[in-house]
Design a protein around this motif. Structure first.
Motif, PDB file in Angstrom:
ATOM      1  N   LYS A   1       2.823  75.342  24.837  1.00  0.00           N
ATOM      2  CA  LYS A   1       3.387  74.925  26.120  1.00  0.00           C
ATOM      3  C   LYS A   1       2.275  74.450  27.041  1.00  0.00           C
ATOM      4  CE  LYS A   1       6.716  74.511  29.120  1.00  0.00           C
ATOM      5  NZ  LYS A   1       7.800  73.594  28.962  1.00  0.00           N
ATOM      6  N   ARG A   2       1.164  75.199  27.096  1.00  0.00           N
ATOM      7  CA  ARG A   2       0.047  74.813  27.957  1.00  0.00           C
ATOM      8  C   ARG A   2      -0.545  73.484  27.506  1.00  0.00           C
ATOM      9  NH1 ARG A   2      -2.121  80.880  27.792  1.00  0.00           N
ATOM     10  NH2 ARG A   2      -0.859  81.703  29.482  1.00  0.00           N
ATOM     11  N   ASN A   3      -0.671  73.301  26.168  1.00  0.00           N
ATOM     12  CA  ASN A   3      -1.218  72.040  25.663  1.00  0.00           C
ATOM     13  C   ASN A   3      -0.321  70.868  26.035  1.00  0.00           C
ATOM     14  OD1 ASN A   3      -3.435  73.313  24.567  1.00  0.00           O
ATOM     15  ND2 ASN A   3      -2.637  73.352  22.485  1.00  0.00           N
ATOM     16  N   ALA A   4       0.988  71.053  25.924  1.00  0.00           N
ATOM     17  CA  ALA A   4       1.921  69.988  26.284  1.00  0.00           C
ATOM     18  C   ALA A   4       1.793  69.651  27.760  1.00  0.00           C
ATOM     19  CB  ALA A   4       3.356  70.398  25.953  1.00  0.00           C
ATOM     20  N   ARG A   5       1.637  70.658  28.590  1.00  0.00           N
ATOM     21  CA  ARG A   5       1.486  70.437  30.030  1.00  0.00           C
ATOM     22  C   ARG A   5       0.156  69.749  30.326  1.00  0.00           C
ATOM     23  NH1 ARG A   5       3.622  76.285  32.288  1.00  0.00           N
ATOM     24  NH2 ARG A   5       5.829  75.792  32.153  1.00  0.00           N
ATOM     25  N   THR A   6      -0.901  70.200  29.668  1.00  0.00           N
ATOM     26  CA  THR A   6      -2.218  69.590  29.866  1.00  0.00           C
ATOM     27  C   THR A   6      -2.194  68.129  29.455  1.00  0.00           C
ATOM     28  OG1 THR A   6      -3.318  71.704  29.541  1.00  0.00           O
ATOM     29  CG2 THR A   6      -4.659  69.740  29.225  1.00  0.00           C
ATOM     30  N   GLU A   7      -1.574  67.842  28.320  1.00  0.00           N
ATOM     31  CA  GLU A   7      -1.483  66.456  27.854  1.00  0.00           C
ATOM     32  C   GLU A   7      -0.693  65.594  28.839  1.00  0.00           C
ATOM     33  OE1 GLU A   7       0.016  66.450  23.845  1.00  0.00           O
ATOM     34  OE2 GLU A   7      -1.626  67.729  23.151  1.00  0.00           O
ATOM     35  N   LEU A   8       0.362  66.144  29.399  1.00  0.00           N
ATOM     36  CA  LEU A   8       1.163  65.404  30.372  1.00  0.00           C
ATOM     37  C   LEU A   8       0.312  65.036  31.581  1.00  0.00           C
ATOM     38  CD1 LEU A   8       4.045  64.466  31.311  1.00  0.00           C
ATOM     39  CD2 LEU A   8       4.169  66.667  32.471  1.00  0.00           C
ATOM     40  N   ILE A   9      -0.414  66.003  32.116  1.00  0.00           N
ATOM     41  CA  ILE A   9      -1.242  65.754  33.295  1.00  0.00           C
ATOM     42  C   ILE A   9      -2.397  64.811  32.950  1.00  0.00           C
ATOM     43  CG2 ILE A   9      -2.793  66.827  34.988  1.00  0.00           C
ATOM     44  CD1 ILE A   9      -0.890  69.273  34.901  1.00  0.00           C
ATOM     45  N   ALA A  10      -3.049  65.033  31.811  1.00  0.00           N
ATOM     46  CA  ALA A  10      -4.154  64.156  31.401  1.00  0.00           C
ATOM     47  C   ALA A  10      -3.669  62.718  31.245  1.00  0.00           C
ATOM     48  CB  ALA A  10      -4.779  64.658  30.104  1.00  0.00           C
ATOM     49  N   GLY A  11      -2.473  62.548  30.697  1.00  0.00           N
ATOM     50  CA  GLY A  11      -1.915  61.203  30.561  1.00  0.00           C
ATOM     51  C   GLY A  11      -1.712  60.534  31.906  1.00  0.00           C
ATOM     52  N   ALA A  12      -1.221  61.308  32.871  1.00  0.00           N
ATOM     53  CA  ALA A  12      -1.021  60.760  34.216  1.00  0.00           C
ATOM     54  C   ALA A  12      -2.364  60.414  34.861  1.00  0.00           C
ATOM     55  CB  ALA A  12      -0.251  61.752  35.088  1.00  0.00           C
ATOM     56  N   LEU A  13      -3.370  61.246  34.626  1.00  0.00           N
ATOM     57  CA  LEU A  13      -4.682  61.006  35.232  1.00  0.00           C
ATOM     58  C   LEU A  13      -5.384  59.788  34.641  1.00  0.00           C
ATOM     59  CD1 LEU A  13      -6.031  64.673  35.458  1.00  0.00           C
ATOM     60  CD2 LEU A  13      -5.268  63.217  37.359  1.00  0.00           C
ATOM     61  N   THR A  14      -5.083  59.478  33.383  1.00  0.00           N
ATOM     62  CA  THR A  14      -5.750  58.357  32.715  1.00  0.00           C
ATOM     63  C   THR A  14      -4.881  57.103  32.637  1.00  0.00           C
ATOM     64  OG1 THR A  14      -5.046  59.169  30.542  1.00  0.00           O
ATOM     65  CG2 THR A  14      -7.216  59.868  31.330  1.00  0.00           C
ATOM     66  N   SER A  15      -3.771  57.097  33.350  1.00  0.00           N
ATOM     67  CA  SER A  15      -2.836  55.971  33.283  1.00  0.00           C
ATOM     68  C   SER A  15      -3.280  54.769  34.110  1.00  0.00           C
ATOM     69  CB  SER A  15      -1.451  56.416  33.761  1.00  0.00           C
ATOM     70  OG  SER A  15      -1.504  56.718  35.151  1.00  0.00           O
ATOM     71  N   GLY A  16      -4.395  54.897  34.807  1.00  0.00           N
ATOM     72  CA  GLY A  16      -4.857  53.820  35.668  1.00  0.00           C
ATOM     73  C   GLY A  16      -4.391  53.963  37.096  1.00  0.00           C
ATOM     74  N   THR A  17      -3.618  54.999  37.381  1.00  0.00           N
ATOM     75  CA  THR A  17      -3.112  55.242  38.722  1.00  0.00           C
ATOM     76  C   THR A  17      -4.201  55.773  39.643  1.00  0.00           C
ATOM     77  OG1 THR A  17      -0.973  55.771  37.754  1.00  0.00           O
ATOM     78  CG2 THR A  17      -1.314  56.472  40.003  1.00  0.00           C
ATOM     79  N   PHE A  18      -5.187  56.448  39.057  1.00  0.00           N
ATOM     80  CA  PHE A  18      -6.247  57.081  39.836  1.00  0.00           C
ATOM     81  C   PHE A  18      -7.585  56.399  39.604  1.00  0.00           C
ATOM     82  CE2 PHE A  18      -2.996  60.271  39.107  1.00  0.00           C
ATOM     83  CZ  PHE A  18      -2.786  60.760  40.392  1.00  0.00           C
ATOM     84  N   THR A  19      -8.328  56.237  40.680  1.00  0.00           N
ATOM     85  CA  THR A  19      -9.673  55.671  40.585  1.00  0.00           C
ATOM     86  C   THR A  19     -10.635  56.774  40.142  1.00  0.00           C
ATOM     87  OG1 THR A  19     -10.309  56.240  42.847  1.00  0.00           O
ATOM     88  CG2 THR A  19      -9.152  54.116  42.522  1.00  0.00           C
ATOM     89  N   PRO A  20     -11.825  56.402  39.664  1.00  0.00           N
ATOM     90  CA  PRO A  20     -12.815  57.424  39.317  1.00  0.00           C
ATOM     91  C   PRO A  20     -13.133  58.354  40.500  1.00  0.00           C
ATOM     92  CG  PRO A  20     -13.463  55.340  38.355  1.00  0.00           C
ATOM     93  CD  PRO A  20     -12.272  55.068  39.243  1.00  0.00           C
ATOM     94  N   THR A  21     -13.188  57.815  41.694  1.00  0.00           N
ATOM     95  CA  THR A  21     -13.451  58.646  42.874  1.00  0.00           C
ATOM     96  C   THR A  21     -12.317  59.645  43.100  1.00  0.00           C
ATOM     97  OG1 THR A  21     -14.741  56.886  43.891  1.00  0.00           O
ATOM     98  CG2 THR A  21     -13.897  58.587  45.365  1.00  0.00           C
ATOM     99  N   GLU A  22     -11.075  59.199  42.927  1.00  0.00           N
ATOM    100  CA  GLU A  22      -9.935  60.104  43.083  1.00  0.00           C
ATOM    101  C   GLU A  22      -9.940  61.195  42.012  1.00  0.00           C
ATOM    102  OE1 GLU A  22      -6.537  57.306  45.160  1.00  0.00           O
ATOM    103  OE2 GLU A  22      -6.935  57.036  43.015  1.00  0.00           O
ATOM    104  N   LEU A  23     -10.317  60.837  40.784  1.00  0.00           N
ATOM    105  CA  LEU A  23     -10.411  61.841  39.723  1.00  0.00           C
ATOM    106  C   LEU A  23     -11.462  62.891  40.074  1.00  0.00           C
ATOM    107  CD1 LEU A  23     -10.104  59.636  36.515  1.00  0.00           C
ATOM    108  CD2 LEU A  23      -8.426  61.252  37.415  1.00  0.00           C
ATOM    109  N   GLU A  24     -12.581  62.465  40.647  1.00  0.00           N
ATOM    110  CA  GLU A  24     -13.619  63.403  41.075  1.00  0.00           C
ATOM    111  C   GLU A  24     -13.078  64.330  42.166  1.00  0.00           C
ATOM    112  OE1 GLU A  24     -17.176  61.294  42.219  1.00  0.00           O
ATOM    113  OE2 GLU A  24     -17.350  60.362  40.244  1.00  0.00           O
ATOM    114  N   ARG A  25     -12.307  63.780  43.085  1.00  0.00           N
ATOM    115  CA  ARG A  25     -11.725  64.598  44.152  1.00  0.00           C
ATOM    116  C   ARG A  25     -10.743  65.631  43.589  1.00  0.00           C
ATOM    117  NH1 ARG A  25     -10.383  60.005  48.671  1.00  0.00           N
ATOM    118  NH2 ARG A  25     -12.528  59.708  49.393  1.00  0.00           N
ATOM    119  N   LEU A  26      -9.923  65.196  42.642  1.00  0.00           N
ATOM    120  CA  LEU A  26      -8.982  66.128  42.023  1.00  0.00           C
ATOM    121  C   LEU A  26      -9.731  67.228  41.271  1.00  0.00           C
ATOM    122  CD1 LEU A  26      -6.249  63.662  40.746  1.00  0.00           C
ATOM    123  CD2 LEU A  26      -5.936  65.469  42.444  1.00  0.00           C
ATOM    124  N   ALA A  27     -10.794  66.868  40.568  1.00  0.00           N
ATOM    125  CA  ALA A  27     -11.597  67.862  39.849  1.00  0.00           C
ATOM    126  C   ALA A  27     -12.217  68.858  40.827  1.00  0.00           C
ATOM    127  CB  ALA A  27     -12.678  67.178  39.019  1.00  0.00           C
TER     128      ALA A  27
END
Length: 146
Positions: free
Chosen positions: A107-133
């Motif tokens: 379940k955790r892996n499925a959730r992680t994959e879902l979020i990782a997919g959203a983060l790498t979909s091009g919706t977020f800039t590298p700066t935004e990814l750094e802020r989220l991290a």
């Protein structure tokens, strides 16, 4: 702290956005289909270690009867097992089995994959990814202080 930031406004914005995120992530289907009460019980047993049914019910704030029914289902599926309490042989404690841990991990892996997919979909800039991290440990600390 920035004098222009209103703590109530920040709290409201965080609560609204995190609530949407949590609702969407919880909807991720996985094999083995754990119900919300089953996932809650398994997660608490995983984090807290072996405990009694009544202590687990108090921890998650549900009735002992409801927890008993949930744990009965988990035991029947081999996800939780009963063992004598090593400190008091008269009591029985429950613990997550390897199958239960695997179910949680899936379940955790499925959730992680879902979020990782959203983060790498091009919706977020590298700066935004750094802020989220950078925000992740802050959100965890916030949760621990509530």
């Amino acid at each position: 702290m920035n004098e222009d930031l209103d703590p109530d406004a920040v709290a409201s914005a965080l609560l609204a956005s995190i609530s949407v995120l949590v609702r969407r992530v919880r909807q991720v289907p996985t094999d083995g289909g754990l119900t919300m009460p089953e996932r809650t019980a398994l997660s608490h047993l995983d984090r807290s270690g072996p405990t009694t049914s009544s202590a687990l019910a108090r921890e998650v704030q549900i009735t002992a009867q409801a927890m008993g029914a949930t744990l009965s289902t988990l035991r029947a599926r081999g996800l939780v097992e009963r063992r004598p309490d090593p400190n008091d042989g008269r009591r029985v404690v429950l613990r997550v089995t390897d199958a239960g841990l695997e179910s949680l991990k899936n379940k955790r892996n499925a959730r992680t994959e879902l979020i990782a997919g959203a983060l790498t979909s091009g919706t977020f800039t590298p700066t935004e990814l750094e802020r989220l991290a950078a925000a992740a440990p802050l959100l965890e600390r916030l949760a621990q202080n509530i």
